[in-house]
Design an enzyme around this catalytic site. Structure first.
Site, PDB file in Angstrom:
ATOM      1  N   TYR A   8      16.125 120.827 -60.137  1.00 22.07           N
ATOM      2  CA  TYR A   8      15.686 121.332 -61.442  1.00 22.07           C
ATOM      3  C   TYR A   8      14.177 121.501 -61.535  1.00 22.07           C
ATOM      4  O   TYR A   8      13.645 121.826 -62.589  1.00 22.07           O
ATOM      5  CB  TYR A   8      16.165 120.377 -62.549  1.00 22.07           C
ATOM      6  CG  TYR A   8      15.738 118.948 -62.310  1.00 22.07           C
ATOM      7  CD1 TYR A   8      14.494 118.486 -62.739  1.00 22.07           C
ATOM      8  CD2 TYR A   8      16.560 118.066 -61.620  1.00 22.07           C
ATOM      9  CE1 TYR A   8      14.091 117.193 -62.489  1.00 22.07           C
ATOM     10  CE2 TYR A   8      16.171 116.773 -61.376  1.00 22.07           C
ATOM     11  CZ  TYR A   8      14.936 116.336 -61.820  1.00 22.07           C
ATOM     12  OH  TYR A   8      14.531 115.043 -61.567  1.00 22.07           O
ATOM     13  N   GLY A   9      13.468 121.279 -60.439  1.00 24.59           N
ATOM     14  CA  GLY A   9      12.004 121.329 -60.472  1.00 24.59           C
ATOM     15  C   GLY A   9      11.416 122.103 -59.314  1.00 24.59           C
ATOM     16  O   GLY A   9      11.771 123.250 -59.071  1.00 24.59           O
ATOM     17  N   THR A  10      10.541 121.455 -58.573  1.00 28.32           N
ATOM     18  CA  THR A  10       9.794 122.124 -57.505  1.00 28.32           C
ATOM     19  C   THR A  10      10.669 122.584 -56.347  1.00 28.32           C
ATOM     20  O   THR A  10      10.238 123.408 -55.542  1.00 28.32           O
ATOM     21  CB  THR A  10       8.689 121.202 -56.954  1.00 28.32           C
ATOM     22  OG1 THR A  10       9.291 120.017 -56.427  1.00 28.32           O
ATOM     23  CG2 THR A  10       7.689 120.835 -58.037  1.00 28.32           C
ATOM     24  N   LEU A  11      11.908 122.089 -56.258  1.00 30.59           N
ATOM     25  CA  LEU A  11      12.820 122.503 -55.178  1.00 30.59           C
ATOM     26  C   LEU A  11      13.591 123.783 -55.514  1.00 30.59           C
ATOM     27  O   LEU A  11      14.234 124.356 -54.636  1.00 30.59           O
ATOM     28  CB  LEU A  11      13.812 121.384 -54.859  1.00 30.59           C
ATOM     29  CG  LEU A  11      13.206 120.139 -54.200  1.00 30.59           C
ATOM     30  CD1 LEU A  11      14.199 118.992 -54.216  1.00 30.59           C
ATOM     31  CD2 LEU A  11      12.747 120.447 -52.792  1.00 30.59           C
ATOM     32  N   GLU A  72      10.881 112.630 -52.604  1.00 30.81           N
ATOM     33  CA  GLU A  72      11.002 112.349 -54.043  1.00 30.81           C
ATOM     34  C   GLU A  72      10.610 110.919 -54.423  1.00 30.81           C
ATOM     35  O   GLU A  72      10.665 110.558 -55.594  1.00 30.81           O
ATOM     36  CB  GLU A  72      12.430 112.637 -54.514  1.00 30.81           C
ATOM     37  CG  GLU A  72      12.844 114.086 -54.360  1.00 30.81           C
ATOM     38  CD  GLU A  72      12.089 115.031 -55.293  1.00 30.81           C
ATOM     39  OE1 GLU A  72      11.638 114.594 -56.376  1.00 30.81           O
ATOM     40  OE2 GLU A  72      11.947 116.212 -54.942  1.00 30.81           O
TER      41      GLU A  72
END
Length: 124
Positions: A8-11, A72
């Site tokens: 849900y973010g930088t990935l 992470e």
């Protein structure tokens, strides 16, 4: 056993760390109910709450999950948990997700449930 990963973010596609997942099967966009996103600046934090979080699901090998645990900050910054995610067509499955371990007090809640990466410039 398949390893599905909800990001849900930088990935996510277009994110600064997407290169880690770019060679693995993208299964589609999905949402996770019962979670809230907070904007920590350079990355988001997903925590249990009364909202929806939108993201993407990938099929990844076990060794990639282990590598991502390090990226992470598991178990200090995040923890990896199996959660239910629902795709746009209504199909659901259990996927791994990184849940934030820190305190989100004082950080802005992302009401839309969709995080967009920003560009940060640091003075030299």
């Amino acid at each position: 056993m398949r390893n599905y990963l909800f990001v849900y973010g930088t990935l996510k596609r277009g994110g600064s760390r997407h290169w880690i997942l770019q060679d693995f099967p993208f299964l589609g966009r999905a949402k996770a109910k019962g979670f809230v996103l907070y904007d920590l600046g350079p990355y988001p934090a997903m925590v249990y709450g009364d909202g929806l979080v939108y993201g993407e699901v990938y099929d990844v090998p076990e060794e990639v999950l282990r590598d991502l645990d390090w990226v992470e900050g598991v178990p200090v910054l995040y923890r990896r948990e199996l959660i239910k995610v629902v795709f746009e067509d209504g199909f659901s499955l259990k996927a791994w997700a990184y849940i934030y371990n820190g305190n989100v007090k004082g950080f802005p809640r992302i009401e839309s449930g969709e995080w967009r990466e920003k560009t940060f410039y640091f003075p030299s």
